[in-house]
Design an enzyme around this catalytic site. Structure first.
Site, PDB file in Angstrom:
ATOM      1  N   GLY A   6       0.826  -1.206   0.000  1.00 59.88           N
ATOM      2  CA  GLY A   6       0.000   0.000   0.000  1.00 59.88           C
ATOM      3  C   GLY A   6       0.860   1.256   0.000  1.00 59.88           C
ATOM      4  O   GLY A   6       0.514   2.291   0.562  1.00 59.88           O
ATOM      5  N   LEU A   8       1.549   3.459  -2.142  1.00 56.99           N
ATOM      6  CA  LEU A   8       1.114   4.664  -2.866  1.00 56.99           C
ATOM      7  C   LEU A   8      -0.101   5.305  -2.213  1.00 56.99           C
ATOM      8  O   LEU A   8      -0.696   6.230  -2.750  1.00 56.99           O
ATOM      9  CB  LEU A   8       0.810   4.318  -4.338  1.00 56.99           C
ATOM     10  CG  LEU A   8       1.980   3.671  -5.103  1.00 56.99           C
ATOM     11  CD1 LEU A   8       1.616   3.489  -6.568  1.00 56.99           C
ATOM     12  CD2 LEU A   8       3.260   4.484  -4.950  1.00 56.99           C
ATOM     13  N   GLY A   9      -0.454   4.841  -1.037  1.00 53.23           N
ATOM     14  CA  GLY A   9      -1.627   5.353  -0.328  1.00 53.23           C
ATOM     15  C   GLY A   9      -1.300   6.571   0.520  1.00 53.23           C
ATOM     16  O   GLY A   9      -0.179   7.096   0.475  1.00 53.23           O
ATOM     17  N   GLN A  10      -2.308   7.013   1.317  1.00 52.80           N
ATOM     18  CA  GLN A  10      -2.127   8.234   2.104  1.00 52.80           C
ATOM     19  C   GLN A  10      -0.964   8.107   3.078  1.00 52.80           C
ATOM     20  O   GLN A  10      -0.119   9.010   3.163  1.00 52.80           O
ATOM     21  CB  GLN A  10      -3.418   8.551   2.899  1.00 52.80           C
ATOM     22  CG  GLN A  10      -3.324   9.858   3.669  1.00 52.80           C
ATOM     23  CD  GLN A  10      -4.381  10.045   4.731  1.00 52.80           C
ATOM     24  OE1 GLN A  10      -5.112   9.123   5.095  1.00 52.80           O
ATOM     25  NE2 GLN A  10      -4.475  11.247   5.264  1.00 52.80           N
ATOM     26  N   ASP A  32       2.619  -1.672  -4.548  1.00 53.55           N
ATOM     27  CA  ASP A  32       1.191  -1.357  -4.544  1.00 53.55           C
ATOM     28  C   ASP A  32       0.553  -2.137  -5.693  1.00 53.55           C
ATOM     29  O   ASP A  32       1.253  -2.681  -6.555  1.00 53.55           O
ATOM     30  CB  ASP A  32       0.928   0.156  -4.665  1.00 53.55           C
ATOM     31  CG  ASP A  32      -0.355   0.565  -3.949  1.00 53.55           C
ATOM     32  OD1 ASP A  32      -0.306   1.464  -3.086  1.00 53.55           O
ATOM     33  OD2 ASP A  32      -1.404  -0.059  -4.222  1.00 53.55           O
ATOM     34  N   ARG A  34      -1.025  -1.270  -8.271  1.00 52.31           N
ATOM     35  CA  ARG A  34      -0.739  -0.781  -9.630  1.00 52.31           C
ATOM     36  C   ARG A  34       0.246   0.378  -9.546  1.00 52.31           C
ATOM     37  O   ARG A  34       0.370   1.023  -8.510  1.00 52.31           O
ATOM     38  CB  ARG A  34      -2.035  -0.360 -10.340  1.00 52.31           C
ATOM     39  CG  ARG A  34      -2.730   0.864  -9.756  1.00 52.31           C
ATOM     40  CD  ARG A  34      -4.016   1.144 -10.526  1.00 52.31           C
ATOM     41  NE  ARG A  34      -4.951   0.028 -10.377  1.00 52.31           N
ATOM     42  CZ  ARG A  34      -5.711  -0.145  -9.276  1.00 52.31           C
ATOM     43  NH1 ARG A  34      -5.618   0.691  -8.256  1.00 52.31           N
ATOM     44  NH2 ARG A  34      -6.538  -1.164  -9.198  1.00 52.31           N
ATOM     45  N   TYR A 139     -15.057  -2.673   8.418  1.00 47.46           N
ATOM     46  CA  TYR A 139     -13.700  -2.162   8.653  1.00 47.46           C
ATOM     47  C   TYR A 139     -13.277  -2.422  10.100  1.00 47.46           C
ATOM     48  O   TYR A 139     -12.179  -2.888  10.355  1.00 47.46           O
ATOM     49  CB  TYR A 139     -13.684  -0.670   8.360  1.00 47.46           C
ATOM     50  CG  TYR A 139     -12.372   0.039   8.531  1.00 47.46           C
ATOM     51  CD1 TYR A 139     -12.177   0.930   9.581  1.00 47.46           C
ATOM     52  CD2 TYR A 139     -11.331  -0.141   7.626  1.00 47.46           C
ATOM     53  CE1 TYR A 139     -10.981   1.618   9.727  1.00 47.46           C
ATOM     54  CE2 TYR A 139     -10.138   0.554   7.760  1.00 47.46           C
ATOM     55  CZ  TYR A 139      -9.974   1.425   8.816  1.00 47.46           C
ATOM     56  OH  TYR A 139      -8.795   2.116   8.954  1.00 47.46           O
ATOM     57  N   LYS A 143     -10.322  -4.679  11.613  1.00 49.03           N
ATOM     58  CA  LYS A 143      -9.256  -4.131  12.452  1.00 49.03           C
ATOM     59  C   LYS A 143      -9.132  -4.927  13.756  1.00 49.03           C
ATOM     60  O   LYS A 143      -8.028  -5.224  14.211  1.00 49.03           O
ATOM     61  CB  LYS A 143      -9.495  -2.648  12.729  1.00 49.03           C
ATOM     62  CG  LYS A 143      -9.269  -1.755  11.518  1.00 49.03           C
ATOM     63  CD  LYS A 143      -7.860  -1.919  10.973  1.00 49.03           C
ATOM     64  CE  LYS A 143      -7.630  -1.174   9.690  1.00 49.03           C
ATOM     65  NZ  LYS A 143      -6.294  -1.456   9.108  1.00 49.03           N
TER      66      LYS A 143
HETATM   67  C1  VAH Z   1     -11.007   5.888   7.910  1.00 49.76           C
HETATM   68  N1  VAH Z   1      -8.997   7.278   7.828  1.00 49.76           N
HETATM   69  O1  VAH Z   1     -11.653   6.910   7.973  1.00 49.76           O
HETATM   70  C2  VAH Z   1      -9.512   5.969   8.209  1.00 49.76           C
HETATM   71  C3  VAH Z   1      -9.247   5.749   9.668  1.00 49.76           C
HETATM   72  C4  VAH Z   1      -9.812   6.472  11.985  1.00 49.76           C
HETATM   73  C5  VAH Z   1     -10.124   6.633  10.541  1.00 49.76           C
HETATM   74  O2  VAH Z   1      -9.386   4.420  10.014  1.00 49.76           O
HETATM   75  O3  VAH Z   1     -11.514   4.839   7.631  1.00 49.76           O
END
Ligand code: VAH
Length: 318
Positions: A6, A8-10, A32, A34, A139, A143
């Site tokens: 990852g 190339l991500g934030q 990454d 691509r 998500y 996590k």
């Molecule tokens: C999101 N930036 O918004 C991420 C992060 C705490 C937020 O996990 O999903």
């Protein structure tokens, strides 16, 4: 050598730049799914890698003699809620592949968790390091599962896994994609380009936030910490501030008095935000590896607005 997925991500694009500056360009293998042509793909080794391809990941890690894996490739909260099964397969499939590669090659391992690992039944104020975690988003499920899986690899195989529950991260280099806290990044971009912003998160919705330089320092500090001092591993609460859209707007107005903030609340991302804490307790990170954020809201605002203004000017000249 350090493998970053990852990249190339934030977070990845700035962490790779920092690590290359610290340890040398050729020591950091950026990967990454691509090649977007991002500067990171040219400043040192870059490989296209789909983290759900376990054989490809092992081959890249072995060929580049990797001894540290920093696994960042994942779908963020809002996207994961739109595509929950894709999120499960990518977020969990990618993680288990990365853990297996790290186990087979004996690597140190880092992957982020998030304040999204907490749910509505978690204490919302001063959220403890050890507390109930029953998130109601895919998500969040990813996590919490990821935290447990990384602790499992530590206890079962002795793998040196470490993680951080990131708050919303604010940065000006690479925009985030598909997060709930993205409003706190967009507000600065649009303050500079439009002088106003319409927020999809409602006023009074407090979430922990942090400026990217503090987040990057935290990763390096944790990875270099004395393992004998670590009581926890996956994953540490850290934060720099707790803000709502109004607080950010007030900070922006100190630099841009005419900045206007409006609201068009997105019920889906608002519901995610409301399931997360208001502000978390970071005392474990402070006591176990000396975590200390440097940027408060106004310092972050000043740097974001000046950096984005010069980016804007350069873009206009280009
Ligand atoms: C999101 N930036 O918004 C991420 C992060 C705490 C937020 O996990 O999903």
């Amino acid at each position: 050598n350090i493998l970053v997925t990852g990249a190339l991500g934030q977070i990845g694009s700035e962490l790779v730049a920092k690590l290359r500056h610290m340890y040398g360009n050729d020591q950091i293998i950026a990967t990454d799914v691509r090649n977007t042509g991002h500067e990171i793909t040219r400043s040192g080794p870059f490989e296209t890698l789909d983290v759900t391809d376990d054989k490809a990941m092992f081959e890249v890690a072995k060929r580049h003699r990797v001894d540290t894996v920093i696994h960042l490739a994942a779908l963020l909260s809002a996207t994961a809620e739109e595509k929950p099964l894709l999120a499960w397969n990518l977020n969990m499939g990618g993680l288990v592949n990365a853990l297996e590669v790290a186990r087979e090659l004996g690597c140190q391992f880092f992957t982020p968790s998030s304040i999204g690992a907490f749910g509505p039944s978690t204490p919302k104020d001063h959220t403890p390091q050890d507390t109930i975690q029953r998130p109601t988003t895919m998500y969040g499920v990813n996590k919490v599962s990821g935290e447990l899986l990384c602790d499992y690899y530590f206890h079962k195989y002795g793998l040196d896994t470490r993680g951080i529950r990131f708050p919303g991260l604010i940065s000006y280099v690479t925009p985030p994609g598909g997060g709930t806290t993205d409003y706190a990044v967009e507000i600065y971009y649009e303050a500079v380009s439009q002088g106003r912003y319409v927020s999809f998160i409602d006023k009074g919705t407090y979430m922990d936030m942090m400026y990217m330089p503090d987040a990057l320092d935290a990763v390096v500090q944790l990875m270099e910490a004395d393992p004998a001092k670590l009581v926890h591993r996956n994953a540490f609460n850290i934060t720099a501030m707790s803000v709502d859209p109004e607080a950010i707007a007030a900070s922006i107005r100190k630099m841009m008095p005419s900045f206007a903030l409006g609201y068009q609340v997105d019920p889906k991302r608002q519901a995610i935000a409301e399931s997360w804490p208001n502000f978390i307790d970071a005392s474990a990170a402070a006591s176990e590896w000396g975590f200390q954020a440097k940027y408060d809201l106004d310092a972050m605002t000043q740097d974001m607005l000046s950096q984005l203004s010069s980016k804007e000017m350069l873009a206009r000249k280009a």
